[in-house]
Design a protein around this motif. Structure first.
Motif, PDB file in Angstrom:
ATOM      1  N   ASP A  92       0.718  -1.196  -0.039  1.00  0.00           N
ATOM      2  CA  ASP A  92       0.014  -0.098   0.149  1.00  0.00           C
ATOM      3  C   ASP A  92       0.751   1.217   0.000  1.00  0.00           C
ATOM      4  OD1 ASP A  92      -2.492  -0.818  -0.003  1.00  0.00           O
ATOM      5  OD2 ASP A  92      -3.100  -0.389   1.659  1.00  0.00           O
ATOM      6  N   GLU A 259       5.080   0.237  20.555  1.00  0.00           N
ATOM      7  CA  GLU A 259       5.800   0.916  19.660  1.00  0.00           C
ATOM      8  C   GLU A 259       6.075  -0.168  18.520  1.00  0.00           C
ATOM      9  OE1 GLU A 259       6.971   5.411  20.626  1.00  0.00           O
ATOM     10  OE2 GLU A 259       8.293   3.661  20.885  1.00  0.00           O
ATOM     11  N   LEU A 261       5.384  -3.438  18.605  1.00  0.00           N
ATOM     12  CA  LEU A 261       4.240  -4.301  18.075  1.00  0.00           C
ATOM     13  C   LEU A 261       3.357  -3.526  16.927  1.00  0.00           C
ATOM     14  CD1 LEU A 261       3.092  -6.037  21.457  1.00  0.00           C
ATOM     15  CD2 LEU A 261       3.998  -7.156  19.479  1.00  0.00           C
ATOM     16  N   SER A 262       3.177  -2.333  17.202  1.00  0.00           N
ATOM     17  CA  SER A 262       2.696  -1.493  16.184  1.00  0.00           C
ATOM     18  C   SER A 262       3.202  -1.181  14.845  1.00  0.00           C
ATOM     19  CB  SER A 262       2.310  -0.098  16.809  1.00  0.00           C
ATOM     20  OG  SER A 262       1.778   0.791  15.828  1.00  0.00           O
ATOM     21  N   TRP A 263       4.477  -1.220  15.178  1.00  0.00           N
ATOM     22  CA  TRP A 263       5.385  -1.178  13.534  1.00  0.00           C
ATOM     23  C   TRP A 263       5.065  -2.694  12.939  1.00  0.00           C
ATOM     24  CZ3 TRP A 263       9.756  -4.314  12.442  1.00  0.00           C
ATOM     25  CH2 TRP A 263      10.469  -4.008  11.300  1.00  0.00           C
ATOM     26  N   THR A 265       2.733  -4.652  13.057  1.00  0.00           N
ATOM     27  CA  THR A 265       1.308  -4.675  12.696  1.00  0.00           C
ATOM     28  C   THR A 265       1.265  -3.750  11.370  1.00  0.00           C
ATOM     29  OG1 THR A 265       0.293  -5.020  14.830  1.00  0.00           O
ATOM     30  CG2 THR A 265      -1.118  -4.169  13.226  1.00  0.00           C
ATOM     31  N   GLY A 266       1.881  -2.449  11.541  1.00  0.00           N
ATOM     32  CA  GLY A 266       1.905  -1.832  10.200  1.00  0.00           C
ATOM     33  C   GLY A 266       2.481  -2.498   9.070  1.00  0.00           C
ATOM     34  N   ARG A 268       2.812  -5.707   8.690  1.00  0.00           N
ATOM     35  CA  ARG A 268       1.781  -6.948   7.963  1.00  0.00           C
ATOM     36  C   ARG A 268       0.680  -6.460   7.582  1.00  0.00           C
ATOM     37  NH1 ARG A 268       2.047 -11.303  12.547  1.00  0.00           N
ATOM     38  NH2 ARG A 268       3.917 -11.913  11.430  1.00  0.00           N
ATOM     39  N   SER A 269       0.207  -5.218   7.614  1.00  0.00           N
ATOM     40  CA  SER A 269      -1.154  -4.630   7.004  1.00  0.00           C
ATOM     41  C   SER A 269      -0.585  -4.119   5.659  1.00  0.00           C
ATOM     42  CB  SER A 269      -1.638  -3.474   7.974  1.00  0.00           C
ATOM     43  OG  SER A 269      -1.904  -3.971   9.098  1.00  0.00           O
ATOM     44  N   HIS A 270       0.358  -3.608   5.685  1.00  0.00           N
ATOM     45  CA  HIS A 270       0.948  -2.943   4.499  1.00  0.00           C
ATOM     46  C   HIS A 270       1.002  -3.837   3.084  1.00  0.00           C
ATOM     47  CE1 HIS A 270       3.900  -0.797   1.786  1.00  0.00           C
ATOM     48  NE2 HIS A 270       4.795  -1.781   2.069  1.00  0.00           N
ATOM     49  N   TYR A 271       1.480  -5.039   3.405  1.00  0.00           N
ATOM     50  CA  TYR A 271       1.540  -5.977   2.208  1.00  0.00           C
ATOM     51  C   TYR A 271       0.319  -6.747   2.130  1.00  0.00           C
ATOM     52  CZ  TYR A 271       6.581  -5.293   2.457  1.00  0.00           C
ATOM     53  OH  TYR A 271       8.025  -4.865   2.139  1.00  0.00           O
ATOM     54  N   HIS A 274      -0.520 -12.770  -1.905  1.00  0.00           N
ATOM     55  CA  HIS A 274      -1.555 -13.891  -2.163  1.00  0.00           C
ATOM     56  C   HIS A 274      -0.528 -15.089  -2.948  1.00  0.00           C
ATOM     57  CE1 HIS A 274      -5.160 -11.855  -2.160  1.00  0.00           C
ATOM     58  NE2 HIS A 274      -4.609 -10.856  -2.388  1.00  0.00           N
ATOM     59  N   LEU A 355       2.910 -18.097   6.947  1.00  0.00           N
ATOM     60  CA  LEU A 355       1.522 -18.228   7.128  1.00  0.00           C
ATOM     61  C   LEU A 355       0.944 -16.792   7.300  1.00  0.00           C
ATOM     62  CD1 LEU A 355      -0.795 -20.091   8.252  1.00  0.00           C
ATOM     63  CD2 LEU A 355      -0.311 -19.504  10.369  1.00  0.00           C
ATOM     64  N   ASP A 356       1.803 -15.693   7.798  1.00  0.00           N
ATOM     65  CA  ASP A 356       1.054 -14.564   8.090  1.00  0.00           C
ATOM     66  C   ASP A 356       1.921 -13.429   7.506  1.00  0.00           C
ATOM     67  OD1 ASP A 356      -0.673 -12.626   8.918  1.00  0.00           O
ATOM     68  OD2 ASP A 356      -0.433 -13.030  11.062  1.00  0.00           O
ATOM     69  N   TYR A 449       6.527 -14.490  14.414  1.00  0.00           N
ATOM     70  CA  TYR A 449       7.241 -13.082  14.346  1.00  0.00           C
ATOM     71  C   TYR A 449       8.713 -13.212  14.024  1.00  0.00           C
ATOM     72  CZ  TYR A 449       3.503 -10.898  17.321  1.00  0.00           C
ATOM     73  OH  TYR A 449       2.712 -10.238  17.797  1.00  0.00           O
TER      74      TYR A 449
END
Lengths: 469, 469
Positions: A92, A259, A261-263, A265-266, A268-271, A274, A355-356, A449
């Motif tokens: 993103d 901070e 964990l937030s990084w 999460t960011g 992980r959300s960014h990519y 598939h 997996l994630d 992780y």
């Protein structure tokens, strides 16, 4: 899990971490002096006959390319299979890094079951010792390496191959096992395995433990000394050792845990990744010969076959496929100290088999040859700093091989390199973060992780094979 | 992430947890008194026109059943799709529980993107307040409920539907956003969504925050009071509120944290769950009509279509599919105190859409009607204790609905019920564990541990809507 109505213990057992720390700083073992180790390992080698030969696929017994897919499978449907994977990566906010292809296809190992990698520990003379095994794996460059007490696939312990029992397994699977020190599902290599996890366990024995042939008791400090040498401590041992609890002597970090964990999460959300399995025969850019499945440009890795005979394995001889990487890998942490607190630079890595989405890997993790044909903007960040590092800055260096049950001579050079502001800025670049070993130890209590290469480097810190300053 | 070379802070910000606790015990808001809330919500309802009508699939605009699969898809390929899922569950050591089918097929929502659910908080008169939104969702029984500050799918903020900007989104996505209090990817309903996670965020604003129509500032204690009533606080708010940090006043638990993680790892290793997407048209036991896709025995849920018109949504009218459960669900925690430390009984649950095999759910989570045709050994454990609980033992009870953007009138009765040794033994049965709220709060800092129904119950504890004794 012994607890009664009347005793509700503290949630945290800090005393275990202190005992682990004491073992890591114990260079002397109570049961086997380190100088005796080489002779013992040589003797174990001599006591068992090992032989590994490359064979064409046609000579694999029970393995064949399934009709319609060309997937390489065992006739029982068990063990594992080699299938195809199609991966598309999009991102993103800050784009896909230059060294990550937006899409690719590759063979991948599929083994949808959870194995146990367990180290049994026990106190001798007030110091924790680990029960380690001299174990042959066909893909190890030197065949015999030091493995965990137990290294069992589900096929192993449900007896698919009709072999002998796995020694000491009862300490890990029975409800009356000893005190659990670590127990977590950790990912295997995301570039070679499709969503594979193993159960990493460290259990403290409560009673007497008879010592069997091929096993020895070593302190963490002794294992650390062996980790400074090439190809002695196998990957399964290293991943389990990465899960050791240790006290955090600093309690501070550039990012607070929230901070960090937030990084993650960011990232992980960014990519958006598939990854889907597809028949091996349909992969673009890969071809199958009689002796191997390989990339048409000779890069990445090959799928090959071997025939194995061994004296101390559960079954005496067998054939199997292995993944053989093309060229030696590199896995390096860049380290710096901020206000007296040592940090390492981790990278959020996308690998097709995770997996994630992402896991935290070393600062640099690659096979250099795979980038030789690409322009410099597609080379991994920090690679050149690592390759050209002043020897005075190298805090750790050794060659270790990846899991010898699946990978043939898959060697990587593991490094820890001290950097300065010019080489590795305080403000970590996009996709990287400075974290402390204490933070990594908190993360490896959970799965998905920290990737397996970074866990090898963490094992080197945990056993004092490498020290940060 | 503000940190400099010279300040390496403590890894832990315990002061935040204390401030959260203070807000949870603040029943008075600085900006809106709770008695005014109902009038405000009614006024927001009046200020916007909402209308939701059921429509046949043929009346859905842009949605259709794809040829060859019958999957229900949007013509852009965005938003989400309704596909089929085939699930097989097997288990090693202690078998599959009687109330879990060994295999089944079902429709499932596929939405492979990560949305943001974010609550902005800010200090007023020394107490943290949450910026909550009166938001219409077509599936809510009463249409308008209290949602997080931001509830944005990726489609929302990449403007797929060409609607208005999402207010306050900048506080969650910009690098200069305020202080992050929680930021974690949490799973959605594993029975209805295929591996869907959303980013749950709590961010403290650093500057002035203008108050827009449809928004209000409430303390956590005020939200807790609203959580004691039916269908006021929506699911997205509840999952975000479950991620609040709070001090652990006890620091003790029947299982140490290491034992708890080991138990989870054991449960996760124990199950083998194979879930694969397949075309909706190929599902056994499901049939498609003009108005719904439903199970041939009338159980579980239906896929239906609605037409929506709304005044304060980003676009003014639209049509969409929704999942409509058959019958009200139940989600209950059994609670006991051991040596003065309150615990809840969690269950390791397999749901077909989970990314990673199991998550911890309530003691009981089911739709009672789905078990009516089955013999008693297939009824969920503890269900009868919960249904027949002495009212004096009910510590919390309210009906809440699940996400109104995807689920139509999906109501569940949420309960917390105090038990004794006879009703819920100290030694938790196979597949269950006694854990403390403090332990659950440590787990929800990470994804894939606590399922969305258990997170609603945890949100009730976090906001003091429910109290354990």
């Amino acid at each position: 899990m012994t607890s009664t109505l009347l005793t509700v213990p503290s949630r945290h057992h800090d005393v275990v971490a202190e005992r682990v720390g004491r073992s890591a700083s114990s260079a002397q073992g109570a049961l086997m002096a380190t100088p005796r180790f080489d002779a013992w390992l040589a003797q174990r080698h001599a006591a068992n006959e090992f032989r590994v030969d490359r064979v064409p696929f046609a000579a694999l017994d029970g393995w064949s390319f399934a009709s319609g897919t060309d997937n390489l499978v065992h006739h029982t449907g068990r063990f594992f299979s080699v299938e195809g994977l199609d991966v598309t990566v999009s991102a993103d906010t800050h784009g896909v890094p230059g060294d990550v292809a937006p899409s690719w296809q590759q063979p991948i190992i599929r083994q949808p079951e959870i194995g146990i990698l367990g180290i049994l520990v026990k106190d001798f003379d007030g110091v924790l010792h680990c029960l380690m095994q001299a174990k042959m794996e066909p893909g190890n460059p030197n065949l015999l390496q030091l493995s965990p007490t137990v290294q069992a696939t589900r096929s192993n312990y449900t007896k698919v191959h009709r072999g002998a029992d796995v020694p000491y397994l009862e300490h890990f699977v029975r409800p009356d096992r000893g005190r659990v020190i670590a127990d977590v599902l950790q990912s295997e290599h995301g570039s070679w395995f499709f969503r594979k996890s193993n159960r990493n366990m460290i259990v403290e024995a409560t009673g007497d433990v008879p010592l069997r042939d091929d096993f020895c008791w070593l302190t963490l400090g002794q294992i650390g000394e062996l980790l400074r040498r090439d190809n002695i401590v196998n990957m399964d041992s290293r991943t389990v050792l990465s899960c050791l609890p240790l006290p955090d002597d600093y309690g501070r970090a550039r990012l607070t845990d929230t901070e960090l964990l937030s990084w993650i999460t960011g990232e992980r959300s960014h990519y958006s990744v598939h990854a889907r399995l597809k028949p091996l025969m349909t992969l673009d850019g890969w071809r199958r010969g009689e002796e191997c499945v390989e990339h048409e440009d000779g890069r990445y890795f090959k799928v090959v076959g071997v025939s194995v005979s061994a004296g101390n394995r559960e079954v005496k001889s067998w054939t199997q496929p292995l993944i053989e990487p093309v060229g030696q890998g590199i896995a390096a942490w860049v380290t710096r100290s901020f206000a007296g607190v040592p940090h390492v630079l981790v990278r959020a890595r996308v690998e097709g088999g995770f997996l994630d989405t992402i896991e935290l890997g070393p600062t640099v993790q690659c096979t250099v040859g795979n980038y030789a044909h690409l322009p410099s903007e597609n080379r991994p960040a920090f690679l050149d700093q690592v390759l050209r590092a002043d020897p005075a800055r190298i805090r750790y260096e050794a060659v270790h091989s990846e899991e010898g049950g699946r990978f043939l001579h898959a060697e990587s050079r593991y490094l820890v390199i001290e950097a300065d502001e010019e080489q590795a800025p305080t403000e970590a670049p996009q996709g990287f973060a400075w974290v402390t070993p204490g933070q990594l130890r908190s993360l490896v209590r959970h799965g998905h992780y920290v990737n397996v290469q970074a866990r090898t480097l963490l094992a080197c810190l945990n056993t004092a094979a490498a020290a940060l300053s």
